[in-house]
Design an enzyme around this catalytic site. Structure first.
Site, mmCIF file in Angstrom:
data_model
loop_
_atom_site.group_PDB
_atom_site.id
_atom_site.type_symbol
_atom_site.label_atom_id
_atom_site.label_comp_id
_atom_site.label_asym_id
_atom_site.label_seq_id
_atom_site.Cartn_x
_atom_site.Cartn_y
_atom_site.Cartn_z
ATOM 1 N N SER A 84 -2.197 10.027 8.394
ATOM 2 C CA SER A 84 -2.198 9.047 9.523
ATOM 3 C C SER A 84 -1.527 9.379 10.747
ATOM 4 O O SER A 84 -0.723 10.576 10.676
ATOM 5 C CB SER A 84 -1.323 7.784 8.970
ATOM 6 O OG SER A 84 -0.971 6.948 9.841
ATOM 7 N N TYR B 31 6.303 4.893 4.347
ATOM 8 C CA TYR B 31 4.844 5.138 4.641
ATOM 9 C C TYR B 31 4.825 6.481 5.675
ATOM 10 O O TYR B 31 3.858 7.503 5.454
ATOM 11 C CB TYR B 31 4.085 3.852 5.635
ATOM 12 C CG TYR B 31 2.782 4.197 5.976
ATOM 13 C CD1 TYR B 31 1.932 3.984 4.800
ATOM 14 C CD2 TYR B 31 2.426 4.389 7.254
ATOM 15 C CE1 TYR B 31 0.301 4.165 5.037
ATOM 16 C CE2 TYR B 31 0.803 4.522 7.517
ATOM 17 C CZ TYR B 31 0.073 4.631 6.588
ATOM 18 O OH TYR B 31 -1.323 4.688 6.772
HETATM 19 N N1 LIG Z 1 -6.158 0.936 8.559
HETATM 20 C C1 LIG Z 1 -5.519 1.741 9.219
HETATM 21 O O1 LIG Z 1 -5.431 1.446 10.332
HETATM 22 C C2 LIG Z 1 -5.197 2.966 8.627
HETATM 23 C C3 LIG Z 1 -4.615 3.922 9.782
HETATM 24 C C4 LIG Z 1 -4.342 5.477 9.181
HETATM 25 C C5 LIG Z 1 -4.452 5.725 7.823
HETATM 26 N N2 LIG Z 1 -4.900 4.472 6.886
HETATM 27 C C6 LIG Z 1 -5.021 5.011 5.768
HETATM 28 O O2 LIG Z 1 -6.328 4.865 5.023
HETATM 29 C C7 LIG Z 1 -6.071 4.659 3.682
HETATM 30 C C8 LIG Z 1 -7.146 3.535 3.890
HETATM 31 O O3 LIG Z 1 -6.596 2.131 4.202
HETATM 32 P P1 LIG Z 1 -7.344 1.106 4.582
HETATM 33 O O4 LIG Z 1 -7.136 0.504 5.739
HETATM 34 O O5 LIG Z 1 -8.878 1.261 4.041
HETATM 35 O O6 LIG Z 1 -6.618 0.153 3.383
HETATM 36 P P2 LIG Z 1 -7.315 -0.560 2.332
HETATM 37 O O7 LIG Z 1 -6.028 -1.386 1.440
HETATM 38 O O8 LIG Z 1 -8.567 -1.461 2.511
HETATM 39 O O9 LIG Z 1 -7.637 0.525 1.083
HETATM 40 C C9 LIG Z 1 -6.776 1.022 0.123
HETATM 41 C C10 LIG Z 1 -7.365 1.282 -1.170
HETATM 42 O O10 LIG Z 1 -6.303 2.028 -2.062
HETATM 43 C C11 LIG Z 1 -6.410 1.344 -3.272
HETATM 44 N N3 LIG Z 1 -5.094 1.598 -3.919
HETATM 45 C C12 LIG Z 1 -4.026 1.183 -3.599
HETATM 46 N N4 LIG Z 1 -3.100 1.706 -4.343
HETATM 47 C C13 LIG Z 1 -3.842 2.199 -5.398
HETATM 48 C C14 LIG Z 1 -3.460 2.903 -6.456
HETATM 49 N N5 LIG Z 1 -2.250 2.811 -7.057
HETATM 50 N N6 LIG Z 1 -4.290 3.594 -7.346
HETATM 51 C C15 LIG Z 1 -5.654 3.564 -6.930
HETATM 52 N N7 LIG Z 1 -6.037 2.968 -5.740
HETATM 53 C C16 LIG Z 1 -5.208 2.213 -5.107
HETATM 54 C C17 LIG Z 1 -6.745 -0.121 -2.872
HETATM 55 O O11 LIG Z 1 -7.107 -0.948 -4.109
HETATM 56 C C18 LIG Z 1 -7.653 -0.178 -1.656
HETATM 57 O O12 LIG Z 1 -8.737 -0.230 -2.202
HETATM 58 C C19 LIG Z 1 -4.779 4.427 3.384
HETATM 59 O O13 LIG Z 1 -4.270 5.817 2.807
HETATM 60 C C20 LIG Z 1 -4.264 4.186 4.731
HETATM 61 O O14 LIG Z 1 -2.777 4.539 4.510
HETATM 62 C C21 LIG Z 1 -5.350 3.397 7.366
#
Ligand SMILES: NC(=O)c1ccc[n+]([C@@H]2O[C@H](COP(=O)([O-])OP(=O)(O)OC[C@H]3O[C@@H](n4cnc5c(N)ncnc54)[C@H](O)[C@@H]3O)[C@@H](O)[C@H]2O)c1
Length: 252
Positions: free
Chosen positions: A143, A156
């Protein structure tokens, strides 16, 4: 068809960004196994992506559990017809909000356990398969919070910074096995989850005002980078990170 006949595992593959990565990998010809801790979300992702062929499967996993990861990787080698894992996209992640001194030790531990330890252990077991089969590609979700600090997200931020250096170290150690490892650093990506959380318009406008390209990112913006880094087009790229933030962090 940039990932034709490649076998890919996507952790967090049922999430907002992970499910779009799954869609793009399928469109590029990969066989895709989405693994996630949320069975309901897995089912609805499989449903949504139905019709893309019989090359999509889902399995429940908990990336905080070494046993669950080992078991899933073993099952993956049976699901993929030739037993090979060519691509691992580590996308599962969480980001609870709390400032010092309220940040709880258990929230710190949980965040590091999913985002950093989970990425490490999943990679560790998948790499065994990749070494046996002559190579592979790992794309880890970091990120912009892994590069610059944001208040309220100490655990985080630390976990995502850890992912970047874990990826670089793996890139160094695994190059001799023809395994490339990179990370992706998205900025603020607008997801269904955030939309349904009903973020205040002034907060979103404030964010957009800091982004030179004048909009929030989309899951597709990020998924396209996951395709590029998994494909042979990035054959000479390892040990680095690609920022996907509309230019937000390139300025003072
Ligand atoms: N949305 C944003 O703005 C953003 C920005 C930068 C990075 N990210 C990163 O992108 C990734 C996805 O984010 P998102 O926005 O799609 O969120 P999201 O919550 O929709 O997706 C995260 C997924 O990870 C799964 N998960 C969580 N804990 C878990 C575990 N212990 N075992 C297996 N699966 C698990 C959840 O069930 C979920 O489906 C994350 O790593 C997040 O940190 C997101």
């Amino acid at each position: 068809m940039r990932l034709s006949n490649k076998n890919a595992i996507i952790t967090g593959g049922a999430g907002s960004i992970g499910s779009v990565v799954a869609k793009r990998y399928l469109e590029e010809g990969a066989n895709v196994l989405i693994v996630d801790r949320d069975q309901k979300a897995i089912d609805s992702t499989l449903n949504e992506l139905d019709g893309q062929g019989d090359n999509l499967t889902g399995l429940k996993i908990d990336v905080t559990s070494e046993e669950s990861i080992r078991d899933t990787v073993q099952k993956a080698t049976k699901i993929f017809k030739n037993g090979k894992i060519d691509i691992l996209a580590n996308i599962a992640g969480i980001g609870p909000f709390a400032k010092f001194p309220e940040l709880k030790v258990e929230d710190w531990d949980k965040t590091l356990s999913v985002n950093l330890r989970g990425t490490f252990i999943t990679s560790k077991y998948v790499v065994e398969n990749m070494i046996e089969n002559g190579g592979g590609v790992i794309v880890n979700m970091s990120s912009t919070n892994g590069l610059l600090a944001e208040e309220g997200l100490a655990a985080y931020n630390a976990s995502k910074a850890g992912v970047i250096l874990l990826s670089k170290t793996m890139a160094l150690e695994l190059a001799k096995y023809k395994i490339r490892v990179n990370s992706v650093c998205p900025g603020f990506i607008r997801t269904k989850l955030q939309d349904s959380a009903g973020l205040p318009k002034d907060m979103i406008d404030n964010y957009i005002s800091k982004i030179p390209l004048g909009r929030l990112g989309t899951p597709l913006d990020v998924a396209n980078v996951f395709v590029y880094l998994a494909s042979d087009e990035s054959a000479f790229i390892t040990g680095t990170e690609i920022v996907v933030d509309g230019g937000q962090i390139c300025q003072e």
